[in-house]
Design a protein around this motif. Structure first.
Motif, PDB file in Angstrom:
ATOM      1  N   VAL A  86       0.830  -1.206   0.000  1.00 35.74           N
ATOM      2  CA  VAL A  86       0.000   0.000   0.000  1.00 35.74           C
ATOM      3  C   VAL A  86       0.867   1.259   0.000  1.00 35.74           C
ATOM      4  CG1 VAL A  86      -1.653   1.347   1.348  1.00 35.74           C
ATOM      5  CG2 VAL A  86      -1.996  -1.112   1.062  1.00 35.74           C
ATOM      6  N   LEU A  87       1.894   1.280   0.823  1.00 30.87           N
ATOM      7  CA  LEU A  87       2.719   2.480   0.909  1.00 30.87           C
ATOM      8  C   LEU A  87       3.532   2.718  -0.358  1.00 30.87           C
ATOM      9  CD1 LEU A  87       3.997   2.354   4.614  1.00 30.87           C
ATOM     10  CD2 LEU A  87       2.029   3.570   3.660  1.00 30.87           C
ATOM     11  N   GLN A  88       3.812   1.662  -1.123  1.00 28.41           N
ATOM     12  CA  GLN A  88       4.556   1.823  -2.371  1.00 28.41           C
ATOM     13  C   GLN A  88       3.649   1.971  -3.590  1.00 28.41           C
ATOM     14  OE1 GLN A  88       8.310  -0.718  -2.719  1.00 28.41           O
ATOM     15  NE2 GLN A  88       7.257  -1.755  -1.048  1.00 28.41           N
ATOM     16  N   GLY A  89       2.345   1.794  -3.414  1.00 24.52           N
ATOM     17  CA  GLY A  89       1.419   1.950  -4.529  1.00 24.52           C
ATOM     18  C   GLY A  89       1.475   0.823  -5.530  1.00 24.52           C
ATOM     19  N   GLN A  90       1.699  -0.401  -5.071  1.00 24.09           N
ATOM     20  CA  GLN A  90       1.786  -1.539  -5.975  1.00 24.09           C
ATOM     21  C   GLN A  90       0.403  -2.138  -6.248  1.00 24.09           C
ATOM     22  OE1 GLN A  90       4.620  -3.768  -3.699  1.00 24.09           O
ATOM     23  NE2 GLN A  90       6.354  -2.552  -4.407  1.00 24.09           N
ATOM     24  N   GLU A  91       0.352  -3.146  -7.105  1.00 21.74           N
ATOM     25  CA  GLU A  91      -0.911  -3.717  -7.569  1.00 21.74           C
ATOM     26  C   GLU A  91      -1.136  -5.094  -6.958  1.00 21.74           C
ATOM     27  OE1 GLU A  91      -3.285  -2.504  -9.574  1.00 21.74           O
ATOM     28  OE2 GLU A  91      -2.315  -0.610 -10.082  1.00 21.74           O
ATOM     29  N   LEU A  92      -2.153  -5.196  -6.105  1.00 18.26           N
ATOM     30  CA  LEU A  92      -2.504  -6.473  -5.486  1.00 18.26           C
ATOM     31  C   LEU A  92      -3.887  -6.889  -5.970  1.00 18.26           C
ATOM     32  CD1 LEU A  92      -1.610  -8.648  -3.421  1.00 18.26           C
ATOM     33  CD2 LEU A  92      -2.889  -7.356  -1.695  1.00 18.26           C
ATOM     34  N   ARG A 273     -11.310  13.932 -14.694  1.00 15.33           N
ATOM     35  CA  ARG A 273     -10.396  14.327 -15.756  1.00 15.33           C
ATOM     36  C   ARG A 273      -8.935  14.237 -15.346  1.00 15.33           C
ATOM     37  NH1 ARG A 273     -14.386  17.830 -15.141  1.00 15.33           N
ATOM     38  NH2 ARG A 273     -13.067  19.228 -13.944  1.00 15.33           N
ATOM     39  N   ASP A 274      -8.650  14.461 -14.051  1.00 14.68           N
ATOM     40  CA  ASP A 274      -7.257  14.583 -13.639  1.00 14.68           C
ATOM     41  C   ASP A 274      -6.744  13.381 -12.855  1.00 14.68           C
ATOM     42  OD1 ASP A 274      -7.157  17.150 -14.754  1.00 14.68           O
ATOM     43  OD2 ASP A 274      -8.044  18.010 -12.943  1.00 14.68           O
ATOM     44  N   ALA A 275      -7.491  12.266 -12.875  1.00 16.01           N
ATOM     45  CA  ALA A 275      -7.044  11.097 -12.132  1.00 16.01           C
ATOM     46  C   ALA A 275      -5.718  10.602 -12.688  1.00 16.01           C
ATOM     47  CB  ALA A 275      -8.091   9.986 -12.221  1.00 16.01           C
ATOM     48  N   GLU A 276      -4.766  10.340 -11.796  1.00 15.56           N
ATOM     49  CA  GLU A 276      -3.449   9.873 -12.197  1.00 15.56           C
ATOM     50  C   GLU A 276      -3.121   8.617 -11.415  1.00 15.56           C
ATOM     51  OE1 GLU A 276      -1.569  14.310 -13.012  1.00 15.56           O
ATOM     52  OE2 GLU A 276      -0.739  12.980 -11.499  1.00 15.56           O
ATOM     53  N   ALA A 277      -2.207   7.831 -11.929  1.00 14.92           N
ATOM     54  CA  ALA A 277      -1.842   6.575 -11.279  1.00 14.92           C
ATOM     55  C   ALA A 277      -1.331   6.846  -9.873  1.00 14.92           C
ATOM     56  CB  ALA A 277      -0.765   5.851 -12.087  1.00 14.92           C
ATOM     57  N   GLY A 278      -1.934   6.163  -8.892  1.00 14.65           N
ATOM     58  CA  GLY A 278      -1.490   6.279  -7.511  1.00 14.65           C
ATOM     59  C   GLY A 278      -1.890   7.546  -6.815  1.00 14.65           C
ATOM     60  N   GLU A 279      -2.716   8.388  -7.438  1.00 17.35           N
ATOM     61  CA  GLU A 279      -3.001   9.718  -6.881  1.00 17.35           C
ATOM     62  C   GLU A 279      -3.773   9.635  -5.573  1.00 17.35           C
ATOM     63  OE1 GLU A 279      -5.686  13.650  -8.054  1.00 17.35           O
ATOM     64  OE2 GLU A 279      -5.371  12.037  -9.482  1.00 17.35           O
ATOM     65  N   VAL A 280      -4.720   8.674  -5.503  1.00 18.53           N
ATOM     66  CA  VAL A 280      -5.647   8.688  -4.382  1.00 18.53           C
ATOM     67  C   VAL A 280      -5.143   7.864  -3.213  1.00 18.53           C
ATOM     68  CG1 VAL A 280      -7.995   8.112  -3.677  1.00 18.53           C
ATOM     69  CG2 VAL A 280      -7.573   9.086  -5.925  1.00 18.53           C
ATOM     70  N   ILE A 281      -4.766   6.594  -3.469  1.00 18.55           N
ATOM     71  CA  ILE A 281      -4.371   5.721  -2.377  1.00 18.55           C
ATOM     72  C   ILE A 281      -3.078   6.201  -1.729  1.00 18.55           C
ATOM     73  CG2 ILE A 281      -3.733   3.354  -1.781  1.00 18.55           C
ATOM     74  CD1 ILE A 281      -6.661   3.716  -2.440  1.00 18.55           C
ATOM     75  N   ASN A 282      -2.141   6.695  -2.548  1.00 16.54           N
ATOM     76  CA  ASN A 282      -0.855   7.145  -2.039  1.00 16.54           C
ATOM     77  C   ASN A 282      -0.794   8.657  -2.106  1.00 16.54           C
ATOM     78  OD1 ASN A 282       0.546   4.420  -1.830  1.00 16.54           O
ATOM     79  ND2 ASN A 282      -0.244   4.435  -3.918  1.00 16.54           N
ATOM     80  N   GLU A 283      -1.488   9.301  -1.200  1.00 20.03           N
ATOM     81  CA  GLU A 283      -1.571  10.749  -1.214  1.00 20.03           C
ATOM     82  C   GLU A 283      -0.271  11.357  -0.739  1.00 20.03           C
ATOM     83  OE1 GLU A 283      -6.165  10.280   0.278  1.00 20.03           O
ATOM     84  OE2 GLU A 283      -4.660  11.246   1.505  1.00 20.03           O
TER      85      GLU A 283
END
Length: 300
Positions: A86-92, A273-283
Motif C-alpha cells: 500500500v505504501l509503495q502503490g503496488q498492484e494487489l 479528468r485529472d485522475a493519475e496513477a497512484g493519486e488517491v491511495i498514495n496521497e
C-alpha cells in the motif's frame, strides 16, 4: 478557535469516491506498469508470508502448550507485506477485486477493463510469488533445515490438501472481506502511522484465524511443493487457487458494493479528468487531492 488542520481521516463518502478514482487511475495505467507493480506486490506479500512461516514454524515449543499464541504471533508479523504494498502503490489482486468493480458499476471505467486488469495483476502477483518462493527462499537455503522445511510442507498441505473445496471458498470470502476493510481504512487515513495501524489489525485477524488469501497462497503452497509436499500443481490450482480466487471476489464485493450503496448512491462518472496513477491511495503529505473533494461535493 477551531483548528484549520484537516481531519485525520477522510469521511466514508470521500473514501468511496477515492476508491472509484483509484479504479480510473488503474484503468489509465499502462499494462506493463500494472504487470511489474503486480510482480513487486507478489514479492512484498511473500516477505510477510515467509516471516510468518519462520515465526510459526520456529515456535514448536510454544505451539505444544499454547497453539493460539503461535497463531497470533504468525498473524502479527504477516501484515508487513500488505503495508509495503500500500505504501509503495503496488498492484494487489485482492484489493483490485474491490476497487475495479466499484469504478465499473458507477460507469467510470468500461466493464471490459475489469477482466483485463485482473488477468494482468493475477499473473504479475503469481510471477512475483513464485520468484520469491523458488529463488529467494528455496535456492538460498534459508529455511532448508528443521523445523522450517517441515513446517513449509505441513502448512502447504493444511492450505491446499486438507480442507474441502467449499471450505477454502468460504475462507476466501472472510479473508478478502478483512483485506478490503484494511485497504479501505488505509485509504481513509492521511498519514503513514495511521495507515500502518489501519492495515495491521484486519490482516492480523485473517492470518491468525487461518483464512485463505489467493495471492498469499501463491507463495506458501508452491513453497511447500518445492520442499516435497505430496501435492501436485494441478491439485493446487483446482482445489486451492480457484476456490480462494472466487471466495476472495465475493469477499471484496461485500465491502465494495455496500460502500457504493451507503456512501455514493448518486455519484456520477464526471469530474475524473485529472485522475493519475497512484493519486488517491498514495496521497502526498498534506491531504487528499482537490479532485476527491470536488467529486465528493457532487455526490452529496
Amino acid at each position: 478557535m477551531a483548528s484549520l488542520d484537516p481531519p485525520s481521516t477522510l469521511k466514508p463518502t470521500q473514501v468511496a469516491v477515492a476508491m472509484i478514482e483509484s479504479g480510473v487511475a488503474k484503468h489509465r495505467t499502462r499494462a506493463d506498469l500494472v504487470f511489474f507493480k503486480a510482480v513487486a506486490a507478489g514479492v512484498m506479500l511473500s516477505f510477510g508470508g515467509l516471516l510468518s512461516e519462520i515465526v510459526s514454524g520456529g515456535s514448536a515449543g510454544i505451539n505444544a502448550s499454547n497453539p493460539g499464541l503461535v497463531k497470533f504471533l504468525g498473524g502479527a508479523v504477516f501484515p508487513v507485506g500488505l503495508i509495503m504494498i500500500v505504501l509503495q502503490g503496488q498492484e494487489l489482486l485482492t484489493s483490485n477485486m474491490m476497487i475495479y468493480p466499484m469504478a465499473c458499476i458507477k460507469g467510470a471505467v468500461p466493464w471490459w477493463g475489469l477482466p483485463y486488469n485482473w488477468l494482468i495483476v493475477t499473473f504479475g502477483n503469481l510471477v512475483g510469488s513464485l520468484f520469491f518462493a523458488a529463488v529467494l527462499v528455496k535456492y538460498t537455503g534459508i529455511i532448508s533445515t528443521a523445523p522450517y522445511n517441515a513446517y513449509a510442507v505441513t502448512f502447504a498441505m493444511h492450505k491446499a490438501a486438507d480442507p474441502e473445496w467449499h471450505q477454502i471458498f468460504l475462507r476466501g470470502i472472510a479473508c478478502n472481506w478483512l483485506v478490503c476493510v484494511a485497504v479501505w481504512q488505509a485509504a481513509g487515513a492521511r498519514e503513514t502511522i495511521s495507515k500502518i495501524v489501519a492495515i495491521w489489525i484486519p490482516i492480523m485477524i485473517f492470518v491468525a484465524c487461518g483464512y485463505d488469501h489467493v495471492v498469499a497462497n501463491m507463495f506458501s503452497v508452491p513453497l511447500g511443493i518445492l520442499f516435497g509436499a505430496e501435492l501436485t500443481v494441478a491439485e493446487y490450482i483446482r482445489k486451492s487457487l480457484i476456490a480462494a480466487y472466487l471466495g476472495n471476489i465475493v469477499g471484496a464485493l461485500l465491502v465494495g458494493l455496500p460502500a457504493l450503496y451507503f456512501y455514493a448512491p448518486d455519484w456520477k462518472a464526471g469530474g475524473l479528468r485529472d485522475a493519475e496513477a497512484g493519486e488517491v491511495i498514495n496521497e502526498s503529505e498534506g491531504g487528499t487531492s482537490s479532485n476527491v473533494y470536488e467529486v465528493d461535493k457532487r455526490s452529496q
